[in-house]
Design a protein around this motif. Structure first.
Motif, PDB file in Angstrom:
ATOM      1  N   GLN A   3       0.835  -1.184   0.000  1.00 20.68           N
ATOM      2  CA  GLN A   3       0.000   0.000   0.000  1.00 20.68           C
ATOM      3  C   GLN A   3       0.871   1.236   0.000  1.00 20.68           C
ATOM      4  OE1 GLN A   3      -2.678   0.607   3.449  1.00 20.68           O
ATOM      5  NE2 GLN A   3      -4.284   0.967   1.920  1.00 20.68           N
ATOM      6  N   LEU A   4       0.467   2.206  -0.793  1.00 17.95           N
ATOM      7  CA  LEU A   4       1.172   3.473  -0.839  1.00 17.95           C
ATOM      8  C   LEU A   4       0.844   4.273   0.410  1.00 17.95           C
ATOM      9  CD1 LEU A   4       0.274   4.094  -4.547  1.00 17.95           C
ATOM     10  CD2 LEU A   4       2.520   3.474  -3.706  1.00 17.95           C
ATOM     11  N   VAL A   5       1.757   5.193   0.780  1.00 14.43           N
ATOM     12  CA  VAL A   5       1.583   5.963   2.006  1.00 14.43           C
ATOM     13  C   VAL A   5       1.560   7.444   1.666  1.00 14.43           C
ATOM     14  CG1 VAL A   5       2.520   6.471   4.271  1.00 14.43           C
ATOM     15  CG2 VAL A   5       2.807   4.177   3.293  1.00 14.43           C
ATOM     16  N   GLU A   6       0.408   8.084   1.882  1.00 16.76           N
ATOM     17  CA  GLU A   6       0.256   9.505   1.581  1.00 16.76           C
ATOM     18  C   GLU A   6       0.470  10.353   2.824  1.00 16.76           C
ATOM     19  OE1 GLU A   6      -3.341   7.978  -1.200  1.00 16.76           O
ATOM     20  OE2 GLU A   6      -3.073   7.866   0.974  1.00 16.76           O
ATOM     21  N   SER A   7       0.828  11.617   2.567  1.00 20.50           N
ATOM     22  CA  SER A   7       0.924  12.602   3.637  1.00 20.50           C
ATOM     23  C   SER A   7       0.640  13.976   3.047  1.00 20.50           C
ATOM     24  CB  SER A   7       2.304  12.558   4.299  1.00 20.50           C
ATOM     25  OG  SER A   7       3.318  12.830   3.367  1.00 20.50           O
ATOM     26  N   GLY A   8       0.413  14.936   3.918  1.00 18.15           N
ATOM     27  CA  GLY A   8       0.105  16.279   3.459  1.00 18.15           C
ATOM     28  C   GLY A   8      -1.399  16.491   3.410  1.00 18.15           C
ATOM     29  N   GLY A  16      -5.305  29.506  -2.258  1.00 18.92           N
ATOM     30  CA  GLY A  16      -4.118  29.039  -1.550  1.00 18.92           C
ATOM     31  C   GLY A  16      -3.477  27.832  -2.209  1.00 18.92           C
ATOM     32  N   SER A  17      -2.454  27.298  -1.525  1.00 17.61           N
ATOM     33  CA  SER A  17      -1.690  26.167  -2.057  1.00 17.61           C
ATOM     34  C   SER A  17      -1.535  25.081  -1.006  1.00 17.61           C
ATOM     35  CB  SER A  17      -0.290  26.629  -2.486  1.00 17.61           C
ATOM     36  OG  SER A  17      -0.347  27.586  -3.524  1.00 17.61           O
ATOM     37  N   LEU A  18      -1.431  23.849  -1.505  1.00 14.93           N
ATOM     38  CA  LEU A  18      -1.137  22.694  -0.662  1.00 14.93           C
ATOM     39  C   LEU A  18      -0.271  21.731  -1.457  1.00 14.93           C
ATOM     40  CD1 LEU A  18      -4.604  21.857   0.974  1.00 14.93           C
ATOM     41  CD2 LEU A  18      -2.564  22.667   2.180  1.00 14.93           C
ATOM     42  N   GLN A  84       1.767  19.240  -6.236  1.00 12.10           N
ATOM     43  CA  GLN A  84       1.708  20.625  -5.788  1.00 12.10           C
ATOM     44  C   GLN A  84       0.431  21.242  -6.341  1.00 12.10           C
ATOM     45  OE1 GLN A  84       3.764  22.484  -3.755  1.00 12.10           O
ATOM     46  NE2 GLN A  84       2.296  24.161  -3.996  1.00 12.10           N
ATOM     47  N   MET A  85      -0.392  21.773  -5.454  1.00  7.19           N
ATOM     48  CA  MET A  85      -1.690  22.320  -5.861  1.00  7.19           C
ATOM     49  C   MET A  85      -1.721  23.807  -5.549  1.00  7.19           C
ATOM     50  SD  MET A  85      -4.086  19.214  -4.446  1.00  7.19           S
ATOM     51  CE  MET A  85      -3.403  19.267  -2.798  1.00  7.19           C
ATOM     52  N   ASP A  86      -1.806  24.613  -6.588  1.00 10.96           N
ATOM     53  CA  ASP A  86      -1.837  26.062  -6.449  1.00 10.96           C
ATOM     54  C   ASP A  86      -3.168  26.615  -6.932  1.00 10.96           C
ATOM     55  OD1 ASP A  86       1.551  25.975  -7.590  1.00 10.96           O
ATOM     56  OD2 ASP A  86       0.880  26.206  -5.517  1.00 10.96           O
ATOM     57  N   THR A  87      -3.451  27.836  -6.539  1.00 11.28           N
ATOM     58  CA  THR A  87      -4.701  28.505  -6.922  1.00 11.28           C
ATOM     59  C   THR A  87      -5.888  27.571  -6.694  1.00 11.28           C
ATOM     60  OG1 THR A  87      -3.367  29.498  -8.714  1.00 11.28           O
ATOM     61  CG2 THR A  87      -5.686  30.047  -8.679  1.00 11.28           C
ATOM     62  N   LEU A  88      -5.946  27.028  -5.513  1.00 10.12           N
ATOM     63  CA  LEU A  88      -6.983  26.054  -5.199  1.00 10.12           C
ATOM     64  C   LEU A  88      -8.371  26.676  -5.214  1.00 10.12           C
ATOM     65  CD1 LEU A  88      -5.065  24.077  -2.488  1.00 10.12           C
ATOM     66  CD2 LEU A  88      -6.179  23.041  -4.465  1.00 10.12           C
ATOM     67  N   LYS A  89      -9.350  25.860  -5.607  1.00 12.20           N
ATOM     68  CA  LYS A  89     -10.744  26.272  -5.688  1.00 12.20           C
ATOM     69  C   LYS A  89     -11.584  25.369  -4.781  1.00 12.20           C
ATOM     70  CE  LYS A  89     -10.135  27.364 -10.611  1.00 12.20           C
ATOM     71  NZ  LYS A  89     -10.633  27.089 -11.982  1.00 12.20           N
ATOM     72  N   PRO A  90     -12.737  25.843  -4.342  1.00  9.37           N
ATOM     73  CA  PRO A  90     -13.601  24.992  -3.519  1.00  9.37           C
ATOM     74  C   PRO A  90     -13.925  23.654  -4.183  1.00  9.37           C
ATOM     75  CG  PRO A  90     -14.344  27.248  -3.385  1.00  9.37           C
ATOM     76  CD  PRO A  90     -13.250  27.216  -4.424  1.00  9.37           C
ATOM     77  N   GLN A 126      -7.160  14.063   3.012  1.00  7.85           N
ATOM     78  CA  GLN A 126      -8.237  15.017   2.772  1.00  7.85           C
ATOM     79  C   GLN A 126      -7.695  16.401   2.418  1.00  7.85           C
ATOM     80  OE1 GLN A 126     -11.610  14.478   2.683  1.00  7.85           O
ATOM     81  NE2 GLN A 126     -11.896  16.635   2.130  1.00  7.85           N
ATOM     82  N   VAL A 127      -8.276  16.977   1.379  1.00  4.05           N
ATOM     83  CA  VAL A 127      -7.998  18.361   0.993  1.00  4.05           C
ATOM     84  C   VAL A 127      -9.322  19.118   1.036  1.00  4.05           C
ATOM     85  CG1 VAL A 127      -7.287  19.879  -0.886  1.00  4.05           C
ATOM     86  CG2 VAL A 127      -5.983  17.797  -0.409  1.00  4.05           C
ATOM     87  N   THR A 128      -9.356  20.205   1.786  1.00  4.07           N
ATOM     88  CA  THR A 128     -10.566  21.006   1.910  1.00  4.07           C
ATOM     89  C   THR A 128     -10.241  22.448   1.562  1.00  4.07           C
ATOM     90  OG1 THR A 128     -11.396  19.575   3.672  1.00  4.07           O
ATOM     91  CG2 THR A 128     -12.432  21.729   3.420  1.00  4.07           C
ATOM     92  N   VAL A 129     -10.983  22.986   0.588  1.00  2.73           N
ATOM     93  CA  VAL A 129     -10.782  24.364   0.157  1.00  2.73           C
ATOM     94  C   VAL A 129     -12.050  25.146   0.454  1.00  2.73           C
ATOM     95  CG1 VAL A 129     -10.119  25.875  -1.733  1.00  2.73           C
ATOM     96  CG2 VAL A 129      -9.276  23.518  -1.672  1.00  2.73           C
ATOM     97  N   SER A 130     -11.921  26.165   1.258  1.00  5.87           N
ATOM     98  CA  SER A 130     -13.088  26.977   1.622  1.00  5.87           C
ATOM     99  C   SER A 130     -13.117  28.260   0.808  1.00  5.87           C
ATOM    100  CB  SER A 130     -13.053  27.297   3.106  1.00  5.87           C
ATOM    101  OG  SER A 130     -11.859  27.981   3.438  1.00  5.87           O
ATOM    102  N   SER A 131     -14.342  28.726   0.573  1.00  6.57           N
ATOM    103  CA  SER A 131     -14.489  29.938  -0.251  1.00  6.57           C
ATOM    104  C   SER A 131     -14.399  31.198   0.592  1.00  6.57           C
ATOM    105  CB  SER A 131     -15.825  29.890  -0.978  1.00  6.57           C
ATOM    106  OG  SER A 131     -16.875  29.764  -0.054  1.00  6.57           O
TER     107      SER A 131
END
Length: 131
Positions: A3-8, A16-18, A84-90, A126-131
């Motif tokens: 199994q792969l192991v994620e983080s972040g 914003g960015s994540l 790398q996630m930039d200019t994130l949207k809801p 989990q990635v959560t982007v709020s407006s």
């Protein structure tokens, strides 16, 4: 099964960015011959392929919804893959999964990602982007 192991991941405001990371389950896992990808799944929606990158070949794929905003990369020495996630949207909100194909399947990185082509998965972050 390996199994792969994620983080972040985490929570951020729109614009914003994540960065999320993924490690191969076992060192020497023939990592360089596998297509590595990121999928995401929002509540009530199908899991969709976001980005992929081949190992050792200049092959990448991005879904239209993330082109120009997300960048996938690999560190072959550490056997890791990053998103790398930039200019994130809801609408980017969801569970992000790392995935890998079987060996010698780098060609699967060149086109629309199909969930069933990927034999190995992480548990998701989990990635959560709020407006």
């Amino acid at each position: 099964q390996a199994q792969l192991v994620e983080s972040g991941g985490g929570s951020v405001q729109a614009g914003g960015s994540l960065r999320v990371s993924c490690a191969a389950p076992v060192y020497g896992w023939s990592y360089s011959s596998r297509c590595m990808a990121w999928f995401r799944q929002a509540p009530g929606k199908e899991r969709e392929g976001v980005a992929s990158m081949a190992g050792g070949e200049p092959i990448t794929y991005y879904a239209d919804s993330v082109k120009g905003r997300f960048t996938i990369s690999r560190d072959n020495a550490k056997e890791m893959v990053f998103l790398q996630m930039d200019t994130l949207k809801p609408e980017d909100t969801g569970m992000y999964y790392c995935a890998a194909t079987g060996v010698r399947n780098n060609g699967l990185c060149s086109t629309t990602l199909v969930r069933t082509d990927f034999a190995y998965w992480g548990q998701g972050t989990q990635v959560t982007v709020s407006s």
